[in-house]
Motif scaffolding. Structure first.
Motif, short mmCIF file in Angstrom:
data_model
loop_
_atom_site.label_atom_id
_atom_site.label_comp_id
_atom_site.label_asym_id
_atom_site.label_seq_id
_atom_site.Cartn_x
_atom_site.Cartn_y
_atom_site.Cartn_z
N THR A 1 22.43 38.55 39.23
CA THR A 1 22.14 39.51 40.29
C THR A 1 21.76 40.86 39.69
OG1 THR A 1 23.73 38.41 41.73
CG2 THR A 1 23.09 40.66 42.32
N PRO A 2 20.58 41.39 40.02
CA PRO A 2 20.14 42.62 39.35
C PRO A 2 20.99 43.86 39.65
CG PRO A 2 18.26 41.44 40.27
CD PRO A 2 19.50 40.79 40.82
N LYS A 3 21.25 44.15 40.93
CA LYS A 3 21.72 45.50 41.29
C LYS A 3 22.96 45.48 42.17
CE LYS A 3 17.57 46.17 43.02
NZ LYS A 3 16.46 46.76 43.79
N TYR A 4 23.74 46.56 42.04
CA TYR A 4 24.88 46.85 42.92
C TYR A 4 24.97 48.37 43.09
CZ TYR A 4 26.60 42.17 41.63
OH TYR A 4 26.75 40.82 41.40
N VAL A 5 25.70 48.76 44.11
CA VAL A 5 26.14 50.15 44.25
C VAL A 5 27.66 50.15 44.18
CG1 VAL A 5 26.30 52.18 45.76
CG2 VAL A 5 24.13 50.92 45.56
N THR A 6 28.21 50.95 43.30
CA THR A 6 29.66 50.95 43.08
C THR A 6 30.39 51.68 44.21
OG1 THR A 6 29.56 52.97 41.75
CG2 THR A 6 29.35 50.87 40.58
N HIS A 7 31.71 51.46 44.23
CA HIS A 7 32.58 52.17 45.18
C HIS A 7 32.42 53.69 45.04
CE1 HIS A 7 35.17 49.40 47.31
NE2 HIS A 7 35.60 48.81 46.21
N ARG A 8 32.71 54.40 46.13
CA ARG A 8 32.98 55.84 46.03
C ARG A 8 34.43 55.99 45.57
NH1 ARG A 8 29.31 59.43 48.09
NH2 ARG A 8 27.79 58.64 49.60
N LEU A 9 34.63 56.64 44.43
CA LEU A 9 35.95 56.78 43.85
C LEU A 9 36.34 58.24 43.83
CD1 LEU A 9 35.40 54.41 40.80
CD2 LEU A 9 36.32 53.81 43.04
N THR A 10 37.58 58.53 44.15
CA THR A 10 38.02 59.92 44.21
C THR A 10 38.46 60.47 42.87
OG1 THR A 10 40.31 59.28 44.74
CG2 THR A 10 38.78 59.59 46.59
N ASP A 11 38.72 59.60 41.89
CA ASP A 11 39.26 60.08 40.62
C ASP A 11 38.49 59.57 39.40
OD1 ASP A 11 40.00 57.47 40.85
OD2 ASP A 11 42.06 57.76 40.17
N ARG A 12 37.33 58.97 39.60
CA ARG A 12 36.52 58.49 38.48
C ARG A 12 35.06 58.79 38.77
NH1 ARG A 12 39.40 52.71 36.98
NH2 ARG A 12 41.52 53.51 36.93
N ASP A 13 34.70 60.04 38.55
CA ASP A 13 33.35 60.46 38.88
C ASP A 13 32.29 59.69 38.10
OD1 ASP A 13 34.39 62.31 40.61
OD2 ASP A 13 34.27 63.99 39.20
N GLU A 14 32.63 59.28 36.89
CA GLU A 14 31.63 58.60 36.05
C GLU A 14 31.15 57.29 36.69
OE1 GLU A 14 34.62 60.77 33.46
OE2 GLU A 14 34.71 59.26 35.05
N GLN A 15 32.04 56.61 37.39
CA GLN A 15 31.69 55.31 37.98
C GLN A 15 31.46 55.37 39.49
OE1 GLN A 15 34.78 55.23 35.81
NE2 GLN A 15 33.31 55.00 34.15
N TYR B 1 22.81 42.77 36.06
CA TYR B 1 22.24 41.42 36.03
C TYR B 1 23.32 40.35 35.88
CZ TYR B 1 17.78 43.79 35.64
OH TYR B 1 16.69 44.60 35.88
N SER B 2 24.25 40.34 36.81
CA SER B 2 25.29 39.30 36.85
C SER B 2 25.88 39.26 38.25
CB SER B 2 26.41 39.61 35.84
OG SER B 2 27.48 38.71 36.00
N ASP B 3 26.31 38.06 38.67
CA ASP B 3 27.07 37.96 39.92
C ASP B 3 28.57 37.92 39.65
OD1 ASP B 3 27.45 35.40 38.91
OD2 ASP B 3 26.38 34.38 40.53
N PHE B 4 28.98 37.84 38.38
CA PHE B 4 30.39 37.86 37.96
C PHE B 4 31.18 36.70 38.57
CE2 PHE B 4 28.69 42.15 37.82
CZ PHE B 4 28.86 42.42 36.47
N LEU B 5 30.48 35.61 38.85
CA LEU B 5 31.11 34.40 39.38
C LEU B 5 31.11 33.30 38.32
CD1 LEU B 5 29.40 34.30 42.90
CD2 LEU B 5 31.74 35.06 42.39
N LEU B 6 31.88 32.26 38.57
CA LEU B 6 31.94 31.10 37.69
C LEU B 6 30.85 30.10 38.09
CD1 LEU B 6 35.80 30.50 37.79
CD2 LEU B 6 34.51 31.63 35.96
N HIS B 7 30.13 29.58 37.09
CA HIS B 7 29.09 28.59 37.34
C HIS B 7 29.24 27.43 36.36
CE1 HIS B 7 26.66 30.97 40.17
NE2 HIS B 7 27.01 32.01 39.44
#
Length: 515
Positions: A402-416, A424-430
């Motif tokens: 999977t090419p793209k994601y948008v990460t969570h809005r985080l209150t204490d980790r501005d970098e992420q 480029y991953s779905d992070f699932l088992l295949h």
């Protein structure tokens, strides 16, 4: 306070369908600003795969969003802090880097902050396996070090063995992956080094056989198929039915961004029964979090066996170096009751630290690992790269990568926080077929299932690590060989690569090299 990690409550996954769709996912942490309906509507078209390959997509050159770092031309390309890190954060990053590189010594020692190594271990530091924060490799000859690769080991669980919480939970979902236990003599992995006075557990032996693959246009490729065994066992025979699984150290970049992907976005792509009939049936790994004391989505490791960067780091300290920590507090690391000299030997947990690395030290290493920056893409507008991207998409590679994601809005980790990322991953088992199978179940993963690895930075492997070995055991000596090892759910895509015009195949590899 809960961490930013998405915790999957038992009640939230009471049905198999929920584990696949994420429809009942509950975020139990307190650091996330939940997405609104309008925000979801904005994100959907941004993360939808493109159908236009005439030019690079907007923001494609920044695979980690604002956290992207410039693409260096030396071996330090994977060792930079997140591009948007604060001044204070950069200081913590450097402290974490120091601990990541630190060489641990045996106990007792005058260097109390660094003692506790082993007694059995695979490396003396994190950096020894993840050299330059890059990818490990199999030994290239009898004199080459095996320090960035080791063997996991387990045996089938006895039918009457008590179930763990995760095993009982998975059984309630109808999952029938065979249960395993650590080897009674050797534990969960083979430690091939030992302190003086102790015997190493053994040495990994690799034997290769080669097979030639015919490609379109009269081209050929040669694959090497490995087999693994344990030489010079130091503590008797392996347990009955012992299963060995080789693992090379993966590259370290972008881990904090992977952690910040909403679990619902990963679970939404799961399709255990291939309901859509596309031949792809990714499954989420489900693991127990020792930090959160709850069931969580597995994200890290070759079979997604760890839920968070912190737990992956803590497990490596314990298993690879023999360093106790707040999550895995045994000072003897992976030693078993059959190794009493290891258990009863001197350890480095007798001072005010409590464990051989304390909570502050583990947090600094976690922060460092979480903030290793992803380098910017190169040559995104090159005609060969653009055609290779088209081939990658149209061949079906994005069904798992999977090419793209948008990460969570985080209150204490501005970098992420709220970044458009391109892992480029779905992070699932295949199921990758018998060719890549290690025949060793791990949690929910069968002996032929693997987590889809992220591809960002893969084209810089030779520059950073000095080699071009890929896959979980480094058997592939090039990106093309890695593609040709794909089987199972990826067999159809692999066959298309074999049959496509040689020019398209070359452009596909050129595209991967640009990531």
């Amino acid at each position: 306070m809960r961490s930013v990690f998405t915790v999957l409550a038992l009640t939230a996954l009471s049905l198999p369908a929920a584990a696949d769709t994420g429809s009942e996912l509950k975020d139990l942490h307190l650091d996330v600003i939940p997405r609104t309906a309008s925000e979801r509507e904005r994100i959907a078209p941004v993360t939808r795969p493109t159908e236009d390959f005439s030019a690079p997509e907007k923001f494609e050159t920044n695979p980690a969003g604002a956290a992207t770092v410039r693409a260096r031309t030396d071996a330090d390309a994977f060792s930079q802090p997140s591009g948007n890190i604060s001044f204070a954060g950069e200081l913590d990053f450097k402290l974490g880097n120091g601990l990541f590189k630190k060489l641990w010594v045996s106990s007792p020692s005058s260097t109390l902050a660094s003692d506790g190594l082993g007694p059995l271990y695979n490396a003396r530091s994190c950096q020894r396996c993840h050299l330059k924060d890059g990818r490990g490799h199999p030994p290239e000859g009898p004199d080459d070090s095996r320090v960035s690769m080791f063997l996991r080991v387990s045996v089938p669980a006895a039918p009457d063995a008590p179930m763990s919480d995760v095993e009982a939970f998975l059984l309630s979902l109808g999952d029938e992956t065979p249960r395993t236990r650590p080897d009674p003599n050797y534990g969960g992995q083979i430690q091939d080094f030992a302190l003086p006075g102790h015997a190493a557990e053994g040495q990994m032996r690799i034997d290769y056989t080669e097979q030639e693959i015919a490609l379109s246009g009269g081209e050929t490729a040669t694959l090497r198929a490995p087999s693994y065994s344990l030489a010079d066992p130091g503590y008797g025979p392996l347990g009955e039915g012992a299963m060995l699984s080789p693992r090379v150290a993966p590259q370290m970049i972008g881990l904090g961004l992977v952690e910040a992907i909403p679990a619902e976005d990963i679970l939404a792509k799961a399709d255990s029964d291939d309901a859509d009939g596309d031949g792809i049936s990714g499954r989420p790994q489900v693991v127990w979090s020792f930090d959160e004391d709850a069931v969580m989505l597995g994200r890290f490791g070759w079979k997604a066996g760890a839920p968070t960067v912190k737990e992956q780091s803590a497990a490596a300290f314990a298993g690879d170096i023999g360093i106790s920590n707040p999550l895995f507090s045994s000072p003897a690391g992976d030693c078993t009751p059959s190794q009493m000299a290891c258990i009863e030997g001197p350890h480095g947990d007798g001072d005010a630290r409590g464990t051989e690395i304390d909570a502050e030290g583990l947090d600094l290493v976690t922060f460092y690992s979480r903030n290793l920056g992803v380098p910017a893409r190169r040559d995104t507008d090159d005609p060969q790269v653009l055609n290779g991207k088209r081939v990658f998409y149209e061949t079906g590679c994005i069904a798992c990568h999977t090419p793209k994601y948008v990460t969570h809005r985080l209150t204490d980790r501005d970098e992420q926080s709220f970044q458009l990322i391109w892992p480029y991953s779905d992070f699932l088992l295949h199921d990758m077929g018998p060719g890549l199978a290690d025949n060793r179940p791990e949690g929910r993963a069968s002996g032929s299932e693997w987590r889809t690895p992220p591809l960002w930075g893969i084209g810089l492997t030779e520059q950073v690590s000095g080699h071009t070995y890929f896959l979980h055991d480094g058997r592939a000596r090039s990106l093309l060989e890695a593609v040709l090892w794909h089987g199972g759910e990826a067999q159809a895509a692999r066959d298309r690569v074999i049959e496509m015009p040689p020019e398209d195949r070359a452009d596909l590899i050129r595209y991967l090299e640009s990531l």
